[in-house]
Write an enzyme that holds these catalytic residues in place. Structure first.
Site, PDB file in Angstrom:
ATOM      1  N   LEU A 183     -22.318 -39.870  12.541  1.00  0.00           N
ATOM      2  CA  LEU A 183     -23.566 -39.274  13.005  1.00  0.00           C
ATOM      3  C   LEU A 183     -24.165 -38.514  11.828  1.00  0.00           C
ATOM      4  O   LEU A 183     -23.778 -37.382  11.536  1.00  0.00           O
ATOM      5  CB  LEU A 183     -23.318 -38.332  14.190  1.00  0.00           C
ATOM      6  CG  LEU A 183     -23.168 -38.995  15.567  1.00  0.00           C
ATOM      7  CD1 LEU A 183     -21.999 -39.969  15.602  1.00  0.00           C
ATOM      8  CD2 LEU A 183     -23.015 -37.942  16.650  1.00  0.00           C
ATOM      9  N   ILE A 184     -25.080 -39.170  11.129  1.00  0.00           N
ATOM     10  CA  ILE A 184     -25.558 -38.640   9.857  1.00  0.00           C
ATOM     11  C   ILE A 184     -26.920 -37.980  10.015  1.00  0.00           C
ATOM     12  O   ILE A 184     -27.816 -38.531  10.632  1.00  0.00           O
ATOM     13  CB  ILE A 184     -25.597 -39.744   8.779  1.00  0.00           C
ATOM     14  CG1 ILE A 184     -25.929 -39.151   7.414  1.00  0.00           C
ATOM     15  CG2 ILE A 184     -26.571 -40.867   9.153  1.00  0.00           C
ATOM     16  CD1 ILE A 184     -25.145 -39.717   6.294  1.00  0.00           C
ATOM     17  N   LYS A 265     -26.173 -31.727  21.796  1.00  0.00           N
ATOM     18  CA  LYS A 265     -25.003 -32.372  21.192  1.00  0.00           C
ATOM     19  C   LYS A 265     -24.352 -33.342  22.177  1.00  0.00           C
ATOM     20  O   LYS A 265     -23.865 -34.411  21.784  1.00  0.00           O
ATOM     21  CB  LYS A 265     -23.985 -31.313  20.755  1.00  0.00           C
ATOM     22  CG  LYS A 265     -24.426 -30.460  19.569  1.00  0.00           C
ATOM     23  CD  LYS A 265     -24.418 -31.254  18.282  1.00  0.00           C
ATOM     24  CE  LYS A 265     -24.749 -30.382  17.082  1.00  0.00           C
ATOM     25  NZ  LYS A 265     -23.696 -29.422  16.751  1.00  0.00           N
ATOM     26  N   GLY A 287     -19.871 -34.012  11.072  1.00  0.00           N
ATOM     27  CA  GLY A 287     -19.615 -33.039  10.011  1.00  0.00           C
ATOM     28  C   GLY A 287     -19.393 -31.637  10.533  1.00  0.00           C
ATOM     29  O   GLY A 287     -19.522 -30.673   9.774  1.00  0.00           O
ATOM     30  N   GLN A 296     -20.358 -24.982  17.753  1.00  0.00           N
ATOM     31  CA  GLN A 296     -19.119 -25.480  17.164  1.00  0.00           C
ATOM     32  C   GLN A 296     -17.941 -24.532  17.392  1.00  0.00           C
ATOM     33  O   GLN A 296     -17.055 -24.411  16.551  1.00  0.00           O
ATOM     34  CB  GLN A 296     -19.340 -25.768  15.672  1.00  0.00           C
ATOM     35  CG  GLN A 296     -20.338 -26.896  15.455  1.00  0.00           C
ATOM     36  CD  GLN A 296     -20.707 -27.113  14.001  1.00  0.00           C
ATOM     37  OE1 GLN A 296     -20.048 -26.601  13.097  1.00  0.00           O
ATOM     38  NE2 GLN A 296     -21.767 -27.868  13.772  1.00  0.00           N
ATOM     39  N   CYS A 456     -45.288 -23.692  11.282  1.00  0.00           N
ATOM     40  CA  CYS A 456     -44.021 -23.298  11.897  1.00  0.00           C
ATOM     41  C   CYS A 456     -43.338 -22.336  10.940  1.00  0.00           C
ATOM     42  O   CYS A 456     -43.779 -22.158   9.804  1.00  0.00           O
ATOM     43  CB  CYS A 456     -43.137 -24.507  12.208  1.00  0.00           C
ATOM     44  SG  CYS A 456     -42.449 -25.323  10.758  1.00  0.00           S
TER      45      CYS A 456
END
Length: 482
Positions: A183-184, A265, A287, A296, A456
């Site tokens: 998953l890049i 996620k 990653g 995480q 933004c």
């Protein structure tokens, strides 16, 4: 010109059948890549090492670069190959090659031997070392930590004098392990985690969840192609792009702010798991590092893992960010990662660090999963080799301004929470608020006779959205960076 390729020592811990298979695969990988340099390059599998020879010295640097970046190689010896008559002949040839280098230096001789000879490897080292010590008066023998190590190998009736010893990548030959789907995102972490699995022998396919239009996709394609071309170009792999903007828009509309990060996620993993299953890929690679961001934590990672049957591999789980960046610098992905966007719109204001399954499921009950199914079905799959063919396709340049012209409207594209927390007020300038995830469907409803300056907090999302609108035919777009 000749190179002797030494496979990684772990390969020799395998059974004979596995060792032979691994070295055969390594031989094939090397052959595929060096043949792109020149058809005259020859590759020979010698059971315990691989020899690469070329007639044209101008190919040296290209061949050496390939060997140093190929998984499964411990080191490569660049050698001068000659024939010899006896021990004294070996000494004389060695003296001719290294005599001048040894003047005023300490040295030792290290020898290896294959075949039947009337001397042992130790006798060879002693004879040549003693001869060099007598022949070069200013040199002296030092067996531990010498200035120069003279390396020679006797292979049956050939003498290999080692000119240079080049460190290899290590790991296992590409294709000896099962395929994985990375998953890049193009950042430091996903690039390094992809590299680590290439190094360990897996063919790494790439799955990109596009949150920011064509410019972001171009950047991620570039880093994916770089990793493949430098470290894994003996394999055919896929690049899969999934337009996740509709999913993000649905999350922002339907999901509680604190749960957004974990829910996003979980959507990534659901989609990646289905893609992996479609192509028979056994595992997903991310990653993620423990505690690096709110999603995480161990609890959140467990909640994320629960939505797919695919094995999720996290090679960086216990790494420090500094160490990850060091690896990125060494492998060449740092420059890509430094310029890769971070999104200012898809961030929860008060993200949960300990998600509760029941609460997540309650929030996801509001989500229209038909949207997720649709973006997975519409995923674009391409052979990574085709990315190079598209390299001429560049995203259009977008003008960045710090001054506001007469009649221009500043379009605040931040999420409603960000806008509420820090409203944008500019004296004498009209400011409109239109969240980035509504631009694709609602920008066309605005007065197109006006010039719009997208704003933004970080300037990344505004630029990517400006690129998206420009590519869709709107010419009245700039980015406001005060």
């Amino acid at each position: 010109m000749k190179f002797i390729v030494k496979p990684h020592p772990e390969i020799f811990c395998k059974s004979d059948s596995v060792r032979k298979r691994f070295i055969k695969i390594l031989d094939s990988n090397i052959r595929i890549m060096v043949k792109r340099v020149s058809e005259s390059v020859a590759v020979y599998n010698r059971r315990y090492h691989i020899e690469v020879t070329a007639n044209d010295d101008s190919d040296r640097d290209q061949i050496l670069a390939i060997l140093m970046q190929t998984p499964g190689i411990h080191h490569t010896l660049e050698v001068k190959q000659t024939e010899f008559k006896d021990l004294h002949d070996i000494f004389e040839q060695t003296l001719e090659l290294v005599g001048e280098q040894l003047e005023g230096k300490t040295f030792c001789v290290r020898a290896k031997r294959r075949g039947q000879h009337d001397f042992t490897s130790i006798e060879l080292e002693r004879y040549v070392g003693g001869g060099l010590n007598q022949a070069v008066e200013s040199a002296s023998v030092k067996l531990k930590n010498p200035d120069i190590t003279v390396r020679i190998e006797v292979d049956y009736d050939h003498l290999h004098q080692v000119l240079h010893r080049h460190k290899g990548l290590g790991g296992f030959p590409l294709g000896t392990q099962e395929d994985v789907l990375s998953l890049i995102s193009g950042g430091f972490d996903s690039g390094v985690s992809s590299y680590l699995h290439i190094k360990r022998g897996s063919k790494v396919h790439y799955c990109f969840f596009n949150l920011g239009g064509p410019a972001h996709e171009i950047g991620v394609k570039q880093v994916s192609h770089f990793l493949w071309k430098k470290y894994g170009s003996s394999a055919k792999v896929k690049f899969i792009s999934i337009d996740f903007e509709p999913v993000v828009a649905e999350i922002l509309e339907k999901v509680d702010n604190g749960q957004m990060g974990v829910v996003l996620k979980r959507m990534f993993m659901r989609a990646a798991g289905q893609v992996a299953e479609r192509y028979g890929i056994q595992a997903l690679v991310t990653g993620e590092a423990l505690g690096q961001v709110s999603s995480q934590t161990l609890t959140n990672l467990r909640m994320i893992d629960n939505v797919t049957d695919s094995l999720i591999l996290r090679p960086l789980i216990n790494w420090d960010k500094e160490d990850i960046i060091d690896i990125a610098r060494n492998i060449g992905t740092e420059e890509f990662a430094k310029t890769m966007p971070e999104f200012c719109g898809v961030i929860s204001k008060n993200p949960t660090i300990k998600a509760v399954k029941a609460k997540l499921e309650k929030e996801e009950a509001n989500f229209d999963f038909a949207i997720l199914d649709r973006v997975i079905e519409e995923a674009r799959v391409m052979d990574i080799r085709d990315i190079e063919k598209q390299s001429q396709e560049q995203a259009p340049e977008i003008e960045l301004v710090d001054q506001i012209g007469d009649g221009a409207i500043v379009l605040d594209i931040r999420s409603p929470d960000e806008e509420d927390e820090s409203p944008l007020v500019i004296d004498g300038v009209e400011v409109k608020h239109l969240p980035f995830y509504k631009l694709a469907t609602q920008f066309g409803d605005l007065d197109q006779d006006k010039e719009y300056l997208l704003y933004c907090d970080r300037g990344v999302m505004s630029r990517l959205q400006a690129l998206y609108l420009t590519e869709n035919g709107y010419g009245n777009i700039k980015v406001y960076r005060p």
